[in-house]
Write an enzyme that holds these catalytic residues in place. Structure first.
Site, PDB file in Angstrom:
ATOM      1  N   SER A   1       0.840  -1.199   0.000  1.00  0.00           N
ATOM      2  CA  SER A   1       0.000   0.000   0.000  1.00  0.00           C
ATOM      3  C   SER A   1       0.874   1.247   0.000  1.00  0.00           C
ATOM      4  O   SER A   1       2.058   1.183  -0.364  1.00  0.00           O
ATOM      5  CB  SER A   1      -0.933  -0.013   1.219  1.00  0.00           C
ATOM      6  OG  SER A   1      -1.903   1.006   1.109  1.00  0.00           O
ATOM      7  N   ASN A   2       0.328   2.401   0.379  1.00  0.00           N
ATOM      8  CA  ASN A   2       1.109   3.636   0.466  1.00  0.00           C
ATOM      9  C   ASN A   2       0.599   4.474   1.641  1.00  0.00           C
ATOM     10  O   ASN A   2      -0.337   4.080   2.335  1.00  0.00           O
ATOM     11  CB  ASN A   2       1.043   4.406  -0.861  1.00  0.00           C
ATOM     12  CG  ASN A   2      -0.383   4.713  -1.253  1.00  0.00           C
ATOM     13  OD1 ASN A   2      -1.094   5.413  -0.546  1.00  0.00           O
ATOM     14  ND2 ASN A   2      -0.830   4.147  -2.374  1.00  0.00           N
ATOM     15  N   PHE A   3       1.210   5.639   1.851  1.00  0.00           N
ATOM     16  CA  PHE A   3       0.926   6.421   3.059  1.00  0.00           C
ATOM     17  C   PHE A   3      -0.270   7.372   2.939  1.00  0.00           C
ATOM     18  O   PHE A   3      -0.486   8.195   3.816  1.00  0.00           O
ATOM     19  CB  PHE A   3       2.166   7.243   3.448  1.00  0.00           C
ATOM     20  CG  PHE A   3       3.312   6.398   3.908  1.00  0.00           C
ATOM     21  CD1 PHE A   3       3.184   5.607   5.042  1.00  0.00           C
ATOM     22  CD2 PHE A   3       4.518   6.384   3.223  1.00  0.00           C
ATOM     23  CE1 PHE A   3       4.228   4.817   5.488  1.00  0.00           C
ATOM     24  CE2 PHE A   3       5.569   5.596   3.654  1.00  0.00           C
ATOM     25  CZ  PHE A   3       5.431   4.805   4.787  1.00  0.00           C
TER      26      PHE A   3
ATOM     27  N   ALA B   1      -4.699   7.646  -4.050  1.00  0.00           N
ATOM     28  CA  ALA B   1      -3.343   7.197  -4.377  1.00  0.00           C
ATOM     29  C   ALA B   1      -3.474   5.698  -4.695  1.00  0.00           C
ATOM     30  O   ALA B   1      -3.272   4.842  -3.822  1.00  0.00           O
ATOM     31  CB  ALA B   1      -2.413   7.442  -3.207  1.00  0.00           C
TER      32      ALA B   1
END
Ligand code: C5P
Length: 402
Positions: free
Chosen positions: A212-214, A279
């Site tokens: 995943s991402n932040f 995102a």
């Protein structure tokens, strides 16, 4: 500016115990003159600074302070008052009242009314500079802002303590203008259907691990709140986030980029404005394992496959009547890359997030953006809270495209 937007509006004016309470009298006068119906709710400390007689004479309604009137036993329903209000303004909002509002400490009529209010709440802080800059106050205000309240920033100047700094309550005329503008803008997006993608996507490796991402979803949810406040019918397709859902916003929760793609595609035909804030992870794991991959068995090789580009696919099928807005986050050549994205994804404009400002972007409550349109014109904006960035973006839409 349009006039008359406050006529017959129901306003709860909350007054807490600060020197700036004297300015609330002018605010009350302005509201009454504009034709609003104002119900004043004052805290016990507030009464030490301004008398209920002045306020009830001006508003034409008895001022509410206690939960009930002692001699008659009449109960004052904060729930009814919260439902009656078209807007609530807390001016002045002291550090203590702000802390109570942020934490649900419902020990007076002002805070109970706040907790029952369904309408937008405007908070005008007023306090000494050290109280204003204390991390506790900052945290409380950030939280109140993040759940959709509108903070009317105090000004810098001479304070009641004779010290000079930030903490002077905004002037009544300016608070009045903000309220007037709010009611003017309220119906700008009425009848418009807005689709927003927000947050990260989660691409599972096995039942317990993922890529995943932040992204936190804060920017997308702030835009959703702003569009809903202006009367739009808003649907957010959101990856996993842990932030409160703004009032009047419909949220469809998804996990993966492919799910987000499916939901966005199925809603797009019925959308006037699509804002691609998510995102989306670039890749998903093709060789997802149904059971947990054991460490000792072997070193797994993940096969990554490109996720569908939701914005680009919507750009392919979009009609002239639909608006499509993208976001860009780049560390290098941000303007050139963003311009290429406008073409590649057939966007009407793109919002470029700065990665150069430490108080911006992923995780922060603040953001610094530039907007680039199809012609390549760049409009820069200052670093500001995401709720205010959302106002800039929605203003850009209403002023340039509607
Ligand atoms: O291509 P890039 O990821 O930099 O583009 C960012 C923009 O495209 C954002 O608006 C983002 O929400 C959107 N996007 C998308 N689907 C993807 C990747 C990006 O909708 N798979």
């Amino acid at each position: 500016m349009m006039t008359g937007s406050l006529k017959d509006k129901h306003i709860v004016l909350g007054i807490s115990g600060g020197i700036a309470a004297y300015k609330s009298v002018s605010l009350l006068r302005l509201l009454v003159k504009a034709g609003a119906q104002v119900q004043v709710v004052i805290t016990p400390n507030g009464k030490e600074f301004i008398t209920p007689v002045t306020l009830s004479s001006l508003s034409g309604h008895p001022v509410i302070c206690d939960f009930f009137t002692a001699n008659t036993g009449q109960w004052h329903s904060h729930v009814d008052l919260g439902l009656w209000a078209d807007a609530m303004v807390v001016a002045p909002a002291t550090a203590s009242t702000i802390a109570k509002m942020a934490n649900g400490v419902a020990d007076n009529m002002l805070v109970t009314t706040y907790l029952s209010a369904k309408a937008p709440v405007f908070i005008a802080p007023a306090m000494d500079l050290d109280m204003m800059s204390h991390p506790t106050t900052t945290r409380n205000l950030d939280f109140l802002r993040s759940i959709g309240n509108i903070i009317i920033e105090p000004k810098t100047g001479e304070l009641a303590s004779h010290l000079v700094g930030k903490g002077r309550m905004e002037e009544p005329e300016a608070i009045f203008a903000i309220l007037e503008q709010y009611f003017n803008a309220k119906s700008e997006l009425k009848g418009k259907k807005v689709l927003i993608t927000a947050g990260p996507t989660v691409e599972k490796i096995d039942p317990v691990r993922y890529i995943s991402n932040f992204s936190t979803g804060k920017m997308g949810f702030a835009i959703a709140a702003e569009c809903a406040a202006r009367g739009a019918d808003v649907t957010v397709v959101s990856g996993p986030v842990s932030i409160p859902v703004p009032a009047k916003v419909n949220v469809i929760k998804v996990e993966s980029g492919r799910e987000m793609h499916r939901v966005a595609m199925s809603h797009f035909a019925n959308t006037d404005i699509a804002i691609m804030c998510a995102a989306v992870a670039d890749y998903y794991v093709e060789n997802y394992s149904d059971s947990k991959i054991k460490r000792e068995e072997y070193t797994p090789q993940l096969i990554l496959k490109k996720n569908p580009d939701i914005a680009a696919e919507l750009g392919n099928i979009k009609t002239d009547k639909q608006l499509l807005i993208g976001f860009a986050l780049e560390t290098d050549n941000e303007i050139l890359n963003a311009k290429q994205k406008i073409q590649r994804k057939n966007l009407d404009f793109i919002v470029v997030n700065s990665t150069n400002n430490p108080h911006s972007c992923f995780g922060s409550d603040y953001n610094t953006i530039q907007i680039i349109n199809k012609r390549g014109d760049i409009t820069p904006f200052e670093n500001k809270p995401k709720s205010e960035v959302a106002v800039d973006i929605v203003n850009f839409i209403t002023e340039q495209y509607l």
